[in-house]
Every structure is written in C-alpha cells, then in structure tokens.
Design a protein around this motif. Structure first.
Motif, PDB file in Angstrom:
ATOM      1  N   PHE A   1       0.624  -1.256  -0.110  1.00 12.68           N
ATOM      2  CA  PHE A   1       0.014   0.438  -0.668  1.00 12.68           C
ATOM      3  C   PHE A   1       0.919   1.150   0.208  1.00 12.68           C
ATOM      4  O   PHE A   1       1.658   0.861   0.026  1.00 12.68           O
ATOM      5  N   LYS A   2       0.751   2.563  -0.202  1.00 14.36           N
ATOM      6  CA  LYS A   2       1.636   3.430  -0.048  1.00 14.36           C
ATOM      7  C   LYS A   2       1.487   4.511   0.824  1.00 14.36           C
ATOM      8  O   LYS A   2       2.769   4.869   0.731  1.00 14.36           O
ATOM      9  N   CYS A   3       0.841   3.957   2.267  1.00 13.12           N
ATOM     10  CA  CYS A   3       1.500   4.600   3.347  1.00 13.12           C
ATOM     11  C   CYS A   3       1.308   2.788   4.702  1.00 13.12           C
ATOM     12  O   CYS A   3       2.169   3.619   5.109  1.00 13.12           O
ATOM     13  N   LYS A   4       0.252   2.355   4.474  1.00 13.40           N
ATOM     14  CA  LYS A   4      -0.025   1.501   5.034  1.00 13.40           C
ATOM     15  C   LYS A   4       1.419   0.597   5.347  1.00 13.40           C
ATOM     16  O   LYS A   4       1.727   0.019   4.530  1.00 13.40           O
ATOM     17  N   PRO A   5       2.009  -0.007   6.477  1.00 11.55           N
ATOM     18  CA  PRO A   5       2.726  -0.293   6.867  1.00 11.55           C
ATOM     19  C   PRO A   5       2.874  -1.840   6.034  1.00 11.55           C
ATOM     20  O   PRO A   5       1.651  -2.765   6.329  1.00 11.55           O
ATOM     21  N   GLY A   6       3.441  -2.511   5.655  1.00  5.96           N
ATOM     22  CA  GLY A   6       4.068  -3.466   5.062  1.00  5.96           C
ATOM     23  C   GLY A   6       5.254  -4.146   4.960  1.00  5.96           C
ATOM     24  O   GLY A   6       5.801  -5.094   5.693  1.00  5.96           O
ATOM     25  N   ASP A   7       6.212  -4.089   4.128  1.00  4.33           N
ATOM     26  CA  ASP A   7       7.017  -4.184   4.103  1.00  4.33           C
ATOM     27  C   ASP A   7       8.287  -3.201   5.181  1.00  4.33           C
ATOM     28  O   ASP A   7       8.348  -2.162   5.664  1.00  4.33           O
ATOM     29  N   PRO A   8       8.471  -4.571   6.142  1.00  5.94           N
ATOM     30  CA  PRO A   8       9.786  -3.715   7.385  1.00  5.94           C
ATOM     31  C   PRO A   8      10.557  -3.250   6.961  1.00  5.94           C
ATOM     32  O   PRO A   8      10.727  -1.810   8.132  1.00  5.94           O
ATOM     33  N   PHE A   9      11.349  -3.327   5.945  1.00 12.36           N
ATOM     34  CA  PHE A   9      12.319  -2.765   5.360  1.00 12.36           C
ATOM     35  C   PHE A   9      12.043  -0.580   5.072  1.00 12.36           C
ATOM     36  O   PHE A   9      12.643  -0.215   4.351  1.00 12.36           O
ATOM     37  N   ARG A  10      10.387  -0.989   4.674  1.00 12.10           N
ATOM     38  CA  ARG A  10      10.050   0.188   4.338  1.00 12.10           C
ATOM     39  C   ARG A  10       9.464   1.403   4.703  1.00 12.10           C
ATOM     40  O   ARG A  10       9.239   1.162   5.897  1.00 12.10           O
ATOM     41  N   ARG A  11      10.350   2.585   4.859  1.00 11.94           N
ATOM     42  CA  ARG A  11      10.271   3.336   5.551  1.00 11.94           C
ATOM     43  C   ARG A  11       9.074   4.349   6.031  1.00 11.94           C
ATOM     44  O   ARG A  11       8.320   4.483   5.091  1.00 11.94           O
TER      45      ARG A  11
ATOM     46  N   LEU B   1      -4.364   2.678  -6.495  1.00 11.92           N
ATOM     47  CA  LEU B   1      -4.525   3.441  -4.722  1.00 11.92           C
ATOM     48  C   LEU B   1      -3.309   2.229  -3.931  1.00 11.92           C
ATOM     49  O   LEU B   1      -3.016   2.985  -3.278  1.00 11.92           O
ATOM     50  N   LEU B   2      -2.345   1.706  -4.728  1.00 12.25           N
ATOM     51  CA  LEU B   2      -1.646   0.787  -4.414  1.00 12.25           C
ATOM     52  C   LEU B   2      -0.605   1.573  -4.561  1.00 12.25           C
ATOM     53  O   LEU B   2      -0.612   1.622  -5.752  1.00 12.25           O
ATOM     54  N   ALA B   3       0.540   0.776  -4.266  1.00 11.92           N
ATOM     55  CA  ALA B   3       2.475   1.298  -4.380  1.00 11.92           C
ATOM     56  C   ALA B   3       2.664   0.407  -5.514  1.00 11.92           C
ATOM     57  O   ALA B   3       3.453   0.773  -6.276  1.00 11.92           O
ATOM     58  N   TYR B   4       2.213  -1.117  -4.723  1.00  8.92           N
ATOM     59  CA  TYR B   4       3.332  -1.642  -5.928  1.00  8.92           C
ATOM     60  C   TYR B   4       2.079  -3.223  -6.180  1.00  8.92           C
ATOM     61  O   TYR B   4       1.574  -3.939  -5.586  1.00  8.92           O
ATOM     62  N   ASN B   5       1.806  -3.841  -7.148  1.00  7.51           N
ATOM     63  CA  ASN B   5       1.716  -4.644  -7.714  1.00  7.51           C
ATOM     64  C   ASN B   5       2.588  -5.822  -8.216  1.00  7.51           C
ATOM     65  O   ASN B   5       3.936  -5.783  -9.042  1.00  7.51           O
ATOM     66  N   PRO B   6       2.748  -6.717  -7.542  1.00  4.10           N
ATOM     67  CA  PRO B   6       3.257  -7.811  -8.330  1.00  4.10           C
ATOM     68  C   PRO B   6       3.031  -8.498  -8.792  1.00  4.10           C
ATOM     69  O   PRO B   6       4.043  -9.762  -9.152  1.00  4.10           O
ATOM     70  N   PHE B   7       2.117  -8.273  -9.640  1.00  5.40           N
ATOM     71  CA  PHE B   7       1.815  -9.093 -10.860  1.00  5.40           C
ATOM     72  C   PHE B   7       1.526  -8.330 -11.802  1.00  5.40           C
ATOM     73  O   PHE B   7       0.368  -8.459 -12.086  1.00  5.40           O
ATOM     74  N   PRO B   8       3.027  -7.604 -12.522  1.00  4.87           N
ATOM     75  CA  PRO B   8       2.060  -6.542 -13.573  1.00  4.87           C
ATOM     76  C   PRO B   8       1.494  -7.396 -15.281  1.00  4.87           C
ATOM     77  O   PRO B   8       1.205  -6.350 -15.437  1.00  4.87           O
ATOM     78  N   ASN B   9       2.203  -7.978 -15.198  1.00  6.70           N
ATOM     79  CA  ASN B   9       2.008  -8.443 -16.413  1.00  6.70           C
ATOM     80  C   ASN B   9       0.065  -9.522 -16.247  1.00  6.70           C
ATOM     81  O   ASN B   9      -0.400  -9.782 -17.532  1.00  6.70           O
ATOM     82  N   SER B  10      -0.025 -10.302 -15.393  1.00  2.00           N
ATOM     83  CA  SER B  10      -1.234 -11.170 -15.438  1.00  2.00           C
ATOM     84  C   SER B  10      -1.503 -11.375 -13.611  1.00  2.00           C
ATOM     85  O   SER B  10      -0.394 -11.561 -13.376  1.00  2.00           O
ATOM     86  N   PRO B  11      -2.760 -11.027 -13.736  1.00  2.00           N
ATOM     87  CA  PRO B  11      -3.404 -11.439 -12.207  1.00  2.00           C
ATOM     88  C   PRO B  11      -3.193 -12.801 -11.945  1.00  2.00           C
ATOM     89  O   PRO B  11      -3.120 -13.709 -12.073  1.00  2.00           O
TER      90      PRO B  11
END
Length: 494
Positions: free
Chosen positions: A364-374, A420-430
């Motif tokens: 997500f754009k701001c919600k905590p997710g990746d522990p290494f993301r500021r 609405l998200l910061a990163y989509n791990p499936f850019p080519n196909s859902p």
C-alpha cells in the motif's frame, strides 16, 4: 488556511474517487443511492437524510468534474480570493461527497471541515472576493469559531478520560505512536522515548484539551495563551503522525483566539497596513445585521444535543445531529490499542495451492507492509484505503465486506484499485489466488544496526485464499451487487 484544507480534501477526492465509489469502484455510489431509496423512500426521504447534488447525476464523469471544480475553487480560496458564494459552493460540493462517500468518508474531520466551512461562508462579504474587502468580519462570528474549537478540544479530552484508563494513568502514549493509523518517520523515535516523556505528553494532552479551551472566552492575554497552546499542540500532532487534515482543520477555529493587534506583530508590516487601509471606517452591512443574529440563534439551538453529548457518561465521538452537519460533536482516540495488527494481501500464480506455493505481497502507499520500507509523510493528504485497512485489521472480513470486493479487483488486475496501491507484484497477468494474512507489527529497536523499520510475527489467516472460480466467493459478491449473477452461474458450472 481553510483554502489549503479544502484544496487537499478535493485533490484526494479527484485522485481516488473513481476506484473508491465510481461505477467500477469498491463501493459504487449507484448501489448506495439505490439502497438509500429502498429503505428511506424514493421521494424526498432519502434526499433529506443524505442531501447531495449526486442524486441528480452520479455518473463517473460528474463525480470527477465536481471534484476538480472543488480543487479550482479551493485554489482561489487558498490565494485569498473568497466571497460567500464561493464558500457556499465549496461547502455544498463537499457535503454532497461526504453523504455518498460511505466508509471512505466516515471520519470526524469530514464533518469538522463542513462545520468550519459553513461558518466561513459568513466570514466574508457575499460578493466582494478581494483578499482585503471593505467590510470586516462580524465579531459574533469570531465567537462562533471559538465555540467550535471549544467543543472540538473539550470533546476530545472528555472522550479520552471516559474511554480508556490509560489516559487517566498517563500511559496511552506508551503505545500510541506505534499503533496509530499511519505512523511517520518520527513515530519510532517518539515511541522509544523514556516513559516519563510519554507521561508528560499525556499530561500535556489533557492540559490542551481539558484546561486551555476554557480560557479562550476569558481576557485578551489569557485567550492569546490558550490560542498559542492549541495551535502549537496541533503542530506537534502533525509532526508525530499522519492524521490526514484533522489537525490542519483544527488550527482554523483556534486562530479565532487571536485578534488583529496580535497578528499585526507577526505578519509583514505592509500586509497589515494594507488590511487596515482596506477596512478603515467600514461597518458590517445591513444584510449582515439581519443574517448574523439568525446564525447565532441557529447554532445555539443546534448546540443542544452536542452539549448534552459532552455531559453524557455515554459520550459519542464524531457524531452529527442534523443532516447538514452544521453543529457536531467531536473526539479522537477515545481508546488506544496496545498492539498493532496489519493485514497483508498476497497473491500466487499457482492454479493449485500447495505448501510450496510462492506468495507475493501487495504494498500500500502508506500502510506498513515491507518491514524495511520507511514510514511515509503524507499529512494533510489522505490515503483512504490505507486507513480503512487499518480499521479492518481490528475486526474480520464480515465487518468489512468490501475487502472481498477488493480481492476480486486484485484477481482481475483492476487498474483503478491498483492505482490506490504502491506496488503490484503481478504486473503482466493477475494472480490465480489472493489471500490475506494477519501480522503483528512492532517498531524495530533503534541502534542495533538493522535497516528494518518494523519487526513482525504472523498471527494467522485473516482471509483464506480465493479465486475467480470460487462459487461461494461469487455468491457473496453477487449478493452485494458487486458482480452479476452471470459470473456466479459461470463459476458454479465450472
């Protein structure tokens, strides 16, 4: 200041409105309006309960156009050009959005902006939009703004004392910086401060919310002290977290504690002199002499229920008592959680799930997710999906059914929701499957050489793996009107 808040509020509308409540959004406004008519009547009943210009037209184009109209009008206000007509237009448009915004517009600062914006309609002339009009603001209106900030602060203070024992024993800030909706980069530093610092902070909170408001009705010097305390308190809250534009809109009525002579000391001399020259010898208009007493009487009458609520042992927080949100009751953080849970949505390309399946997480754009993301800095802007996910983590999918519609959108790589998200791990196909895992997050200890901002441990499954062929999943979505019965029948046949 009001122009700034309106600008940010409408900008977040323009950039998020369609994925949230558009025709292909998570909570389509068309469905909401139909349900309102079903339960309240198709005539005036639904409109009187939810007054909105979008009863006339709720198309995607109209939603977007009106949100950008709000941005343009707010820009004029931000530059100092304002009159009653412009301000009533801003208030009416935003009121219309709040009434159809559903979960995404259920926050206390929405009604607070509406009450502040309504009072501001009478703060300037009806037609003269110049930054320095000839007619001064009516003095009774300044007192109405003081009455607003009094209710805001006292309501917030009382709800804390009544709502959570940690506010009474001054320990709430042991947890608040870590468990607040959207922490910022300063939040970990504040979290690891000594406990005496947190107790002093809780005491400072009570001083500003329970003591200082009473002095804004007192002599000039005490009123200035109260205004300084209230404004500085809001600035500290802005620096310690991302509470959307809540603290920014709270500063506006607090400025009514100061008078022209005080502002003359801090504003550029040329600006102050220009304001004095523009209004030299001016008096309020004949129309204002009629309208302002009526406004004061209206606010006095509508204040009955907010006052009763403040005095009640069952005090409600952020509640309106009239459909126009003219006089409301407020409060914030009546309870403070001691643990932070986060929902992590994950997808896999595997058609059949096995213990070896590889799951990739959405960010997500701001919600905590990746522990290494500021942690982000976003205030006064508002990512509404991130906030609602924070609330959902305290409950289950049955309390937040739109989360399943969110999963459905991810399973189709819906461009609106993905925006609405910061990163989509499936850019080519859902992905073939989406699941939601629940994790407990804590700030990573400082000074241990790690680049992580968070540590986390898995709590359990929040939502089991779902696919577009899951018939029970399709039945649920169809019951809410989010997919057609054809999709449901296709899944059943497969």
């Amino acid at each position: 200041m009001l122009g700034l808040v309106y600008f940010v509020a409408f900008l977040s509308l323009a950039q998020q409105i369609l994925p949230l409540i558009g025709s292909r959004g998570l909570l389509p406004v068309s469905l909401f309006l139909r349900q309102a008519e079903r339960f309240l009547g198709s005539g005036s009943g639904a409109f009187l309960q939810f007054p909105s210009i979008f009863w006339i037209n709720s198309s995607d184009l109209f939603l977007v156009v009106m949100s950008w109209v709000g941005v343009v009008l707010a820009t004029a206000l931000l530059l100092g050009f304002a009159n009653g007509i412009l301000l009533i237009a801003l208030w009416l448009i935003y009121l219309s959005f709040v009434h159809i915004g559903q979960d995404w517009y259920s926050y206390g600062w929405e009604i607070q902006l509406l009450e502040t914006g309504f009072l501001a309609v009478f703060l300037c002339p009806l037609l003269d939009g110049r930054p320095f009009p000839k007619r001064p603001p009516p003095v009774p209106l300044i007192w109405l703004f003081r009455w607003l900030i009094f209710r805001i602060m006292l309501g917030a203070g009382l709800i804390k004392l009544r709502g959570d024992s940690c506010w009474r024993d001054l320990t709430c800030l042991y947890y608040h910086y870590e468990t607040q909706p959207i922490p910022n980069p300063l939040s970990p530093l504040l979290h690891f401060m000594p406990r005496w610092f947190h107790k002093l902070g809780a005491f400072w909170n009570h001083l500003n919310e329970l003591i200082a408001p009473w002095f804004m009705f007192g002599p000039r010097q005490l009123r200035h002290v109260a205004g300084f305390l209230l404004v500085s308190f809001q600035v500290i809250l802005i620096l310690s977290g991302n509470l959307s534009f809540l603290n920014w809109v709270t500063i506006i009525p607090a400025l009514a504690c100061f008078d022209d002579s005080w502002f003359a000391h801090i504003l550029p001399k040329g600006l102050s002199q220009r304001a004095v020259r523009a209004s030299a010898g001016a008096k309020i208009s004949r129309a204002q002499r009629v309208v302002i007493p009526g406004l004061v009487l209206l606010v006095a009458v509508l204040s009955f229920f907010p006052i009763a609520n403040l005095l009640s042992s069952r005090q409600a927080m952020n509640t309106s008592f009239d459909p126009l949100h003219l006089v409301n009751t407020y409060g914030a953080f009546g309870s403070v959680g001691q643990e932070r849970n986060e929902i992590i949505f994950e997808g896999t390309n595997d058609a059949v799930i096995t213990p070896e399946s590889q799951w990739k997480a959405y960010e997500f754009k701001c919600k905590p997710g990746d522990p290494f993301r500021r942690p982000c800095v976003i205030s006064p802007y508002h990512y509404r999906l991130d906030w609602q996910i924070w609330f959902a983590a305290m409950s289950g999918p049955d309390q937040y059914p739109w989360t399943l519609h969110f999963v459905w959108k991810l399973l189709h790589n819906d461009s609106g929701v993905l925006s609405l998200l910061a990163y989509n791990p499936f850019p080519n196909s859902p992905p073939h499957h989406i699941r939601a895992e629940l994790y407990r997050y804590q700030f990573a200890p400082w000074g241990e050489g790690s680049n992580a901002w968070w540590t986390r441990t898995r709590v359990g499954s929040w939502l089991p793996a779902l696919s577009v062929k899951d018939s029970s999943f399709l039945r649920f979505l169809a019951a809410y009107g989010w997919v057609s019965r054809t999709n449901e029948r296709d899944a059943r046949s497969d």
